[in-house]
Motif scaffolding. Structure first.
Motif, mmCIF file in Angstrom:
data_model
loop_
_atom_site.group_PDB
_atom_site.id
_atom_site.type_symbol
_atom_site.label_atom_id
_atom_site.label_comp_id
_atom_site.label_asym_id
_atom_site.label_seq_id
_atom_site.Cartn_x
_atom_site.Cartn_y
_atom_site.Cartn_z
ATOM 1 N N VAL A 160 33.540 -28.743 -20.301
ATOM 2 C CA VAL A 160 33.327 -29.902 -20.154
ATOM 3 C C VAL A 160 32.979 -30.438 -18.387
ATOM 4 N N ASN A 161 34.233 -29.749 -17.742
ATOM 5 C CA ASN A 161 33.725 -29.948 -16.294
ATOM 6 C C ASN A 161 32.471 -29.481 -15.836
ATOM 7 N N ILE B 146 43.074 -30.971 -19.839
ATOM 8 C CA ILE B 146 42.401 -30.446 -20.830
ATOM 9 C C ILE B 146 42.855 -31.526 -21.956
ATOM 10 N N TYR B 147 41.957 -31.994 -22.906
ATOM 11 C CA TYR B 147 41.872 -32.860 -23.959
ATOM 12 C C TYR B 147 41.169 -31.913 -25.202
ATOM 13 N N ALA B 148 42.105 -31.428 -26.119
ATOM 14 C CA ALA B 148 41.586 -30.549 -27.102
ATOM 15 C C ALA B 148 41.906 -31.444 -28.603
ATOM 16 N N VAL C 170 44.798 -20.601 -21.652
ATOM 17 C CA VAL C 170 45.000 -21.716 -22.585
ATOM 18 C C VAL C 170 43.373 -22.207 -23.343
ATOM 19 N N ARG C 171 42.320 -22.104 -22.340
ATOM 20 C CA ARG C 171 41.112 -22.447 -22.902
ATOM 21 C C ARG C 171 40.957 -21.499 -23.982
ATOM 22 N N ARG C 172 40.955 -20.302 -23.789
ATOM 23 C CA ARG C 172 40.644 -19.130 -24.833
ATOM 24 C C ARG C 172 41.579 -19.370 -26.189
ATOM 25 N N TYR C 173 42.889 -19.852 -25.857
ATOM 26 C CA TYR C 173 43.791 -19.891 -26.957
ATOM 27 C C TYR C 173 43.189 -21.113 -27.844
ATOM 28 N N ILE C 174 42.873 -21.988 -27.110
ATOM 29 C CA ILE C 174 42.348 -23.400 -28.048
ATOM 30 C C ILE C 174 41.204 -23.006 -28.792
ATOM 31 N N TYR C 175 40.220 -22.218 -28.522
ATOM 32 C CA TYR C 175 39.151 -21.882 -29.349
ATOM 33 C C TYR C 175 39.585 -20.740 -30.329
ATOM 34 N N GLU C 176 40.592 -19.873 -30.071
ATOM 35 C CA GLU C 176 40.980 -19.006 -31.072
ATOM 36 C C GLU C 176 41.845 -19.797 -32.160
ATOM 37 N N MET C 177 42.380 -20.760 -31.854
ATOM 38 C CA MET C 177 43.094 -21.928 -32.865
ATOM 39 C C MET C 177 42.166 -22.453 -33.636
ATOM 40 N N ASP C 178 40.772 -22.393 -33.449
ATOM 41 C CA ASP C 178 39.753 -23.304 -34.281
ATOM 42 C C ASP C 178 39.828 -24.688 -33.819
ATOM 43 N N HIS D 102 38.715 -27.180 -30.495
ATOM 44 C CA HIS D 102 37.964 -27.033 -29.125
ATOM 45 C C HIS D 102 38.218 -28.163 -27.956
ATOM 46 N N ILE D 103 37.597 -27.850 -26.927
ATOM 47 C CA ILE D 103 37.804 -29.015 -25.967
ATOM 48 C C ILE D 103 36.936 -30.103 -25.888
ATOM 49 N N GLU D 104 37.284 -31.083 -26.039
ATOM 50 C CA GLU D 104 36.513 -32.331 -26.100
ATOM 51 C C GLU D 104 36.555 -33.102 -24.750
#
Length: 232
Positions: free
Chosen positions: A173-174, A153-155, A126-134, A136-138
């Motif tokens: 962030v953790n 996760i809050y993105a 999931v984290r990887r996909y978030i960054y691939e979507m352009d 990011h995790i805040e």
């Protein structure tokens, strides 16, 4: 109405005065409480199964919120129009499924302001996909409940450089805020890889390379755990 710690943590990340859709809503607790408490002006409760959606609708009706919470039967984001909500909530679903549902609705995703995701597994994916979507995790939260450690996760949209490989596993962030539950998460990941290594060692075929790869993961996580203790 009393929420579990896991759902309460996700609800706490809903941005005030924004419209949300809760995918896989089950009993509809998050959209109902978000509207009842004045966090969201409107919300959508979505579920693919008629039974849980009927239970959610009954619960929302008891709270006299049917004028503000729309209950919809559907698969993921397919029953949501672009621009209809500001944020999407996924709680209690598998990480691979969450990524699939997001990938199937690019028009909806392009109009969102944030995602709140609490995957039950495949969290690094999931984290990887978030960054691939352009995106990011805040923000991230770790929640311990009923002998289980959950990650929330809050993105938000916005390109950022890809993470280090280990950050996809434990969360950027953790790590940044040195969450008190982070050592437990790291130990949990180490145990997972040790089980994988033990399984590979029992195989009849030559598993030298896969074992080396797993051992490398364990070594990195052991190093991260050591750094955490040093920096605390």
């Amino acid at each position: 109405m009393r929420l579990s710690k896991r759902l309460a943590s996700a609800l706490s990340l809903v941005v005030p005065n924004t419209r949300i859709a809760d995918i896989g809503t089950d009993h509809g607790y998050i959209p109902a409480i978000a509207c009842a408490n004045g966090i969201s002006p409107k919300a959508i409760a979505v579920d693919i199964a008629p039974g849980p959606l009927a239970a959610a609708k009954e619960h929302i009706a008891q709270l006299e919120l049917l004028d503000r919470v729309s209950c919809r039967l559907g698969n993921g984001l397919q029953c949501i129009q672009p621009g209809e909500v500001d944020g999407i909530v996924f709680c209690g679903m598998g990480g691979l499924l969450i990524c699939q549902l997001l990938s199937e609705a690019p028009a909806v995703c392009s109009t969102l302001s944030y995602l709140i995701i609490q995957p039950m597994r495949d969290i690094s994916h999931v984290r990887r996909y978030i960054y691939e979507m352009d995106w990011h995790i805040e923000e991230e939260r770790l929640v311990f409940e009923d002998k289980h450690l959950y990650e929330v996760i809050y993105a938000v949209p916005g390109h950022r450089a890809p993470l280090e490989e280990w950050q996809y596993e434990i969360g950027p962030v953790n790590w940044e805020k040195k969450d008190p539950l982070l050592p437990a998460l790291i130990c949990q990941l180490i145990e997972k890889y040790e089980v994988i290594r033990a399984g590979l060692q029992k195989r009849k075929f030559d598993a030298t390379e896969p074992i080396k790869e797993v051992q490398a993961h364990i070594a990195v996580l052991e190093g991260i755990k050591w750094l955490y203790n040093c920096e605390k």
